[in-house]
Design an enzyme around this catalytic site. Structure first.
Site, PDB file in Angstrom:
ATOM      1  N   LYS A 185     -16.587 114.468 -56.261  1.00 24.36           N
ATOM      2  CA  LYS A 185     -16.005 113.155 -56.008  1.00 24.36           C
ATOM      3  C   LYS A 185     -14.839 112.935 -56.961  1.00 24.36           C
ATOM      4  O   LYS A 185     -14.843 113.434 -58.089  1.00 24.36           O
ATOM      5  CB  LYS A 185     -17.107 112.107 -56.232  1.00 24.36           C
ATOM      6  CG  LYS A 185     -16.816 110.706 -55.781  1.00 24.36           C
ATOM      7  CD  LYS A 185     -18.070 109.866 -55.996  1.00 24.36           C
ATOM      8  CE  LYS A 185     -17.845 108.412 -55.685  1.00 24.36           C
ATOM      9  NZ  LYS A 185     -19.091 107.634 -55.890  1.00 24.36           N
TER      10      LYS A 185
ATOM     11  N   SER B 247     -20.282 105.051 -51.802  1.00 26.55           N
ATOM     12  CA  SER B 247     -18.885 105.380 -52.008  1.00 26.55           C
ATOM     13  C   SER B 247     -18.592 106.877 -52.102  1.00 26.55           C
ATOM     14  O   SER B 247     -17.413 107.243 -52.117  1.00 26.55           O
ATOM     15  CB  SER B 247     -18.403 104.717 -53.298  1.00 26.55           C
ATOM     16  OG  SER B 247     -19.089 105.250 -54.422  1.00 26.55           O
TER      17      SER B 247
ATOM     18  N   SER C 187     -24.538 104.742 -53.685  1.00 24.54           N
ATOM     19  CA  SER C 187     -23.326 105.503 -53.366  1.00 24.54           C
ATOM     20  C   SER C 187     -23.604 106.957 -52.995  1.00 24.54           C
ATOM     21  O   SER C 187     -22.718 107.631 -52.481  1.00 24.54           O
ATOM     22  CB  SER C 187     -22.360 105.471 -54.544  1.00 24.54           C
ATOM     23  OG  SER C 187     -21.737 104.216 -54.609  1.00 24.54           O
TER      24      SER C 187
END
Lengths: 210, 218
Positions: free
Chosen positions: B46, B127, B151
């Protein structure tokens, strides 16, 4: 002596004058004559050819009914199609293109007129699809469950491969990490514009591998 | 696709290292050295997890573009030691959902709108959106995400893959753009539980830069 020279020069001038005058007078006539002759000749030729074609079309002999003179354009079109796309290489519904080496597009050296291309539009579109060396590739709307088929990697199916399977392939020497990276990057290129998950990628374009 | 290309829908920055790393790991393997079960496997992280290489660490925001991180995040350095190839950074919901309480999940200024490969029109979860989508879409076998509150598990659920959100303190947050010290974790995604566990095995551990991980010593 001076007078003799002067006279000679004057004679020369007069001769030149008469030549140019003659040319001016008869050139017009010449042009007129040639126009008349060509018009007459062309009309005679047209008449003769029309007689010949009517004979071929309506004549009693079946051999004279061959489409040679009646459909010269169609014949050319047919010829053009044969040279562009080999028989059996046109996909049935125009969507599912597959790789086939015998379907290579043959180069055509003949120039064809615009009207002929327009009449031949569908074949032209097919002829512009490159199948070799790389197959045509775009999400196939007819297969909604498999819009982005994942190509094999060095003959190995990467789709849904687990880490253990990959390790096995690599330990067997069937796959290298470099190949794996390349295939996964190709997968990313294939789907990038649709789902956008990689914001940044280790890009290989500046390495000696390319 | 060059350094100057800041279009959110394309590659932002070039990093020439990935094939060099892969070939190095290949030669290690041919010499019989296999570092871990993850040796030579490409993965994504990420964009809020730091990597000390030619990749940016921006949490999806242009505000952090050009920022220089001091070192790899602990989890990334652990994975590098395990012989894993960092393929790139995955998109995310900008600032790991700290951008706003109400906006499109999976969107970031640098990464654009990430989409579920199952349905381009639905919420792809977040996310850690890009990490989950990449795993679901066979771009990598596993990826790292981070979770403060849903997330990891939310995009994993929405993309039909396995996501592990570890207990706080199992994975170090050092080098990850912080959100909440009591809740942040680094998690992982895989298409099978086995793959995700391989990743978790590689990233957990005690890190002196994150004192929450000292609880592992008991």
């Amino acid at each position: 002596m001076g007078k003799v020279l002067q006279r000679k020069q004057e004679e020369k001038r007069q001769r030149r004058g008469t030549v140019s005058r003659l040319v001016n007078r008869y050139l017009y006539l010449l042009l007129l004559l040639s126009t008349i002759v060509t018009t007459v000749l062309s009309s005679v030729l047209a008449f003769l050819s029309s007689i010949a074609s009517t004979d071929l079309v309506h004549g009693p002999s079946p051999q004279s009914r061959t489409p040679r003179l009646r459909t010269p354009v169609a014949l050319k079109l047919n010829h053009g199609r044969m040279s562009l796309v080999r028989p059996g290489c046109l996909p049935p519904n125009g969507s599912a293109f597959r790789t086939a080496h015998h379907c290579d597009i043959q180069p055509t050296h003949r120039r064809t007129s615009t009207t002929q291309w327009n009449a031949n539009a569908s074949n032209l579109a097919a002829s512009e699809i490159l199948l070799n060396p790389f197959p045509y590739y775009f999400p196939d709307q007819n297969e909604p469950a498999n819009l982005f088929p994942m190509p094999q990697c060095n003959g190995i199916k990467l789709e849904e491969a687990t880490i253990d399977q990959l390790q096995e392939y690599m330990s067997q020497g069937k796959l290298t990490s470099v190949q794996l990276v390349m295939c996964y990057m190709q997968r990313e290129f294939q789907t990038r514009e649709y789902i956008k998950y990689v914001s940044q990628q280790s890009h290989p374009l500046r390495t000696p591998f390319y | 696709m060059d350094d100057a290309d800041l279009n959110p829908s394309s590659v932002v920055q070039l990093n020439p290292d990935v094939l060099n790393i892969a070939s190095t790991l290949d030669s290690e393997r041919t010499h019989g050295q296999i570092r871990s079960p993850l040796h030579g496997i490409p993965f994504l992280i990420k964009d809020n997890i730091a990597s000390k290489d030619k990749l940016e660490t921006t949490a999806g925001s242009f505000a952090l573009l050009g920022s220089i991180v001091p070192r790899d995040a602990f989890v990334v350095s652990k994975l590098r030691q395990a012989g894993v190839i960092l393929l790139g950074k995955a998109t995310l919901s900008e600032w790991a959902d700290m951008r706003s309480n109400n906006y499109s999940e999976g969107y970031s200024a640098r990464g654009g709108q990430a989409r579920s490969s199952y349905n381009f029109t639905v919420n792809p979860g977040g996310s850690s959106t890009g990490s989950a989508i990449a795993v679901a879409n066979n771009v990598v076998t596993f990826a790292l995400g981070s979770e403060t509150d849903g997330s990891v598990i939310n995009p994993a659920e929405r993309n039909a893959i396995v996501g592990i959100k570890p207990t706080v303190g199992l994975t170090s947050r050092a080098g990850v753009v912080p959100e909440r010290i009591h809740q942040d974790t680094v998690g992982c995604f895989g298409r099978t539980v086995q793959d995700a566990v391989y990743a978790l095995d590689a990233i957990y551990g005690v890190d002196p830069r994150d004192n929450y991980t000292s609880a592992q010593m008991g």
